[in-house]
Write a protein that holds these residues in place. Structure first.
Motif, mmCIF file in Angstrom:
data_model
loop_
_atom_site.group_PDB
_atom_site.id
_atom_site.type_symbol
_atom_site.label_atom_id
_atom_site.label_comp_id
_atom_site.label_asym_id
_atom_site.label_seq_id
_atom_site.Cartn_x
_atom_site.Cartn_y
_atom_site.Cartn_z
ATOM 1 N N GLU A 69 0.862 -1.192 0.000
ATOM 2 C CA GLU A 69 0.000 0.000 0.000
ATOM 3 C C GLU A 69 0.895 1.238 0.000
ATOM 4 N N VAL A 70 0.724 2.092 -0.982
ATOM 5 C CA VAL A 70 1.527 3.320 -1.061
ATOM 6 C C VAL A 70 0.866 4.390 -0.209
ATOM 7 N N ILE A 71 1.667 4.981 0.672
ATOM 8 C CA ILE A 71 1.153 6.023 1.566
ATOM 9 C C ILE A 71 1.371 7.406 0.956
ATOM 10 N N GLY A 72 2.536 7.614 0.358
ATOM 11 C CA GLY A 72 2.783 8.914 -0.240
ATOM 12 C C GLY A 72 4.114 8.988 -0.963
ATOM 13 N N THR A 73 4.214 9.988 -1.812
ATOM 14 C CA THR A 73 5.454 10.272 -2.539
ATOM 15 C C THR A 73 5.684 11.770 -2.519
ATOM 16 N N SER A 74 6.935 12.164 -2.605
ATOM 17 C CA SER A 74 7.247 13.594 -2.731
ATOM 18 C C SER A 74 8.495 13.732 -3.602
ATOM 19 N N PHE A 75 8.562 14.866 -4.286
ATOM 20 C CA PHE A 75 9.665 15.131 -5.203
ATOM 21 C C PHE A 75 10.267 16.487 -4.886
ATOM 22 N N GLY A 76 11.536 16.606 -5.084
ATOM 23 C CA GLY A 76 12.248 17.847 -4.816
ATOM 24 C C GLY A 76 13.726 17.543 -4.693
ATOM 25 N N LYS A 77 14.407 18.277 -3.803
ATOM 26 C CA LYS A 77 15.822 17.988 -3.572
ATOM 27 C C LYS A 77 15.999 16.589 -3.014
ATOM 28 N N GLU A 78 15.026 16.172 -2.193
ATOM 29 C CA GLU A 78 15.025 14.814 -1.659
ATOM 30 C C GLU A 78 13.689 14.172 -2.022
ATOM 31 N N ASN A 79 13.762 13.068 -2.773
ATOM 32 C CA ASN A 79 12.551 12.355 -3.158
ATOM 33 C C ASN A 79 12.243 11.292 -2.118
ATOM 34 N N THR A 80 10.964 11.128 -1.815
ATOM 35 C CA THR A 80 10.570 10.099 -0.863
ATOM 36 C C THR A 80 9.476 9.226 -1.469
ATOM 37 N N PHE A 81 9.489 7.969 -1.068
ATOM 38 C CA PHE A 81 8.468 7.001 -1.452
ATOM 39 C C PHE A 81 8.149 6.211 -0.199
ATOM 40 N N THR A 82 6.940 6.397 0.323
ATOM 41 C CA THR A 82 6.540 5.760 1.580
ATOM 42 C C THR A 82 5.433 4.750 1.299
ATOM 43 N N TYR A 83 5.617 3.543 1.842
ATOM 44 C CA TYR A 83 4.643 2.481 1.614
ATOM 45 C C TYR A 83 4.580 1.539 2.808
ATOM 46 N N LYS A 84 3.537 0.707 2.808
ATOM 47 C CA LYS A 84 3.407 -0.353 3.803
ATOM 48 C C LYS A 84 3.626 -1.685 3.103
ATOM 49 N N ASN A 85 4.309 -2.596 3.806
ATOM 50 C CA ASN A 85 4.471 -3.934 3.264
ATOM 51 C C ASN A 85 3.315 -4.813 3.744
ATOM 52 N N VAL A 86 3.337 -6.092 3.402
ATOM 53 C CA VAL A 86 2.254 -7.004 3.763
ATOM 54 C C VAL A 86 2.096 -7.114 5.269
ATOM 55 N N SER A 87 3.206 -7.038 6.011
ATOM 56 C CA SER A 87 3.173 -7.164 7.470
ATOM 57 C C SER A 87 2.698 -5.893 8.162
ATOM 58 N N GLY A 88 2.514 -4.805 7.417
ATOM 59 C CA GLY A 88 2.050 -3.550 8.004
ATOM 60 C C GLY A 88 3.165 -2.604 8.409
ATOM 61 N N ASN A 89 4.430 -2.993 8.157
ATOM 62 C CA ASN A 89 5.532 -2.082 8.444
ATOM 63 C C ASN A 89 5.504 -0.916 7.454
#
Length: 194
Positions: free
Chosen positions: A158-178
């Motif tokens: 499950e993808v929680i969010g993404t952001s772009f700029g000087k530092e790009n982030t990709f935040t997600y949850k795995n099957v275990s909920g981490n």
């Protein structure tokens, strides 16, 4: 340098360049997922390379839309196969030739959420962070003699969010909920697990 030497050297250089095959300058070779880093090599026996013609209708539709975007952005990729990380996550290794410098190694992800596949493109620093997560998790699992499923842990569910700029982030949850956040910039790449 006098004018005669300048003209002679310019003519020789132009002649030499005309003998070089244009395929050297226009290299459209696709990259393998294993060229992104050692992390993907460590899970090579777990991931599946699938032919696009064997994808389900929903995945194939999302894949076709993604390829249109990749073509618009000038990426090189394999349009005949895809890497399956989990039942709802597929990856396509990408490369892009910048005007100056080396080819980038990036990763496109197709992730199913609520019956709909969405695509996400991880730029090179974020792809490196993803690769480091895989490499470190599998190395630590082996060092502690644990039999943990690396692919299950690292695959986005499950993808929680993404952001772009000087530092790009990709935040997600795995099957275990981490919750896993991949952060990448030109100076550092890091994966944060919470």
């Amino acid at each position: 340098m006098n004018r005669r030497n300048f003209l002679t050297s310019g003519t020789l250089t132009a002649g030499a360049l005309s003998l070089v095959p244009t395929s050297i300058f226009a290299n459209n070779n696709t990259i393998s997922i294993f060229s992104i880093g050692k992390g993907f090599n460590s899970i090579s026996d777990q991931i599946q390379h699938l032919s696009v013609k064997f994808l389900s209708k929903n995945v194939l539709k999302a894949h076709t839309k993604l390829l249109i975007k990749l073509d618009e952005k000038g990426y090189n990729y394999s349009n005949s196969d895809i890497v399956q990380l989990s039942n709802n996550c597929y990856a396509i290794p990408l490369s892009k030739k910048p005007l100056i410098g080396f080819d980038s190694k990036e990763l496109a992800l197709l992730i199913e959420q609520n019956g709909v596949y969405k695509h996400y493109i991880l730029n090179e620093p974020t792809s490196i962070a993803f690769n480091s997560l895989i490499e470190n998790f599998s190395r630590n699992s082996e060092a502690q003699s644990l039999n943990l499923d690396t692919l299950n842990f690292i695959s986005p569910n499950e993808v929680i969010g993404t952001s772009f700029g000087k530092e790009n982030t990709f935040t997600y949850k795995n099957v275990s909920g981490n919750t896993i956040t991949l952060k990448g910039s030109s100076k550092k790449q890091v994966a944060i697990i919470s």
